[in-house]
Design an enzyme around this catalytic site. Sequence first.
Site, short mmCIF file in Angstrom:
data_model
loop_
_atom_site.label_atom_id
_atom_site.label_comp_id
_atom_site.label_asym_id
_atom_site.label_seq_id
_atom_site.Cartn_x
_atom_site.Cartn_y
_atom_site.Cartn_z
CG HIS A 144 5.21 6.36 -3.72
ND1 HIS A 144 3.90 6.81 -3.76
CD2 HIS A 144 5.19 5.11 -4.23
CE1 HIS A 144 3.13 5.87 -4.27
NE2 HIS A 144 3.88 4.82 -4.57
CD GLU A 173 4.09 -1.43 -6.76
OE1 GLU A 173 4.38 -2.65 -6.64
OE2 GLU A 173 3.76 -0.71 -5.80
#
Length: 232
Positions: A14, A88
């Site tokens: 990202h 994550e």
Amino acid sequence: VVGEMSLLITLVRHGNTDANNERWLQGQKDTLLNKRGLEQATLVGQRLSSEKFDIVYCSDLTRCKQTAQSIVDHHPTIQIKYRDDIRERGFGSLSGKPISYLMTESTRLRKSMDDFVKEHGGETAEVFEERIIRAYHDILKDVESEGDGINQIVIVTHGGPLKMLTKYWVEEAHFKVDPSNYGTRGNHGNTAVTRVNVPKQQNGHNGIIEILNSTNHLCDQTGGPLDPPPSV
């Protein structure tokens, strides 16, 4: 031959967030891209605009959704699948704390970082690694279930999963990689592009890492690419 014989997977971290720059643990906290991150997402979208993607798999956290949208803007008919298994690493109640706190506090309490994270409801490195490797294989199974026409996919995820997958490919799944490329195996830069060519019918093994952690598309951004932020 991509298609019949193999699957081309493009992986993207990202774009930049304030947490990346301020060095605190994002984990599974739902943060947004900042101005720089949105610019980076636009640039990676342009870099990948001429590719022929069939499916985008994306972490269900907003910073990845925003990044994926910039890619999908160039591929309006593409299918996008959001997944929570490529988030994550979970840091539990430590999310939002400075990265330095994790290090100093675990040392002060004479605990391993893993034990400290686990006590706060997070994932140990081992549990995290197992989740990410399982997600990789589950995505390959999903591609298979879509039929023979799927030749190229994108996975938009986070720094931790990308670091973990690179290690897995090289150390366990017998992927080939040019040594000069493997030098970039540490933290992946924001919107860094990695591309792997994975033979079909080989259980996700014996692939080739063609591109690893490349941020060439950011060279014209004001200030150029930042150093890769920590993978948290």
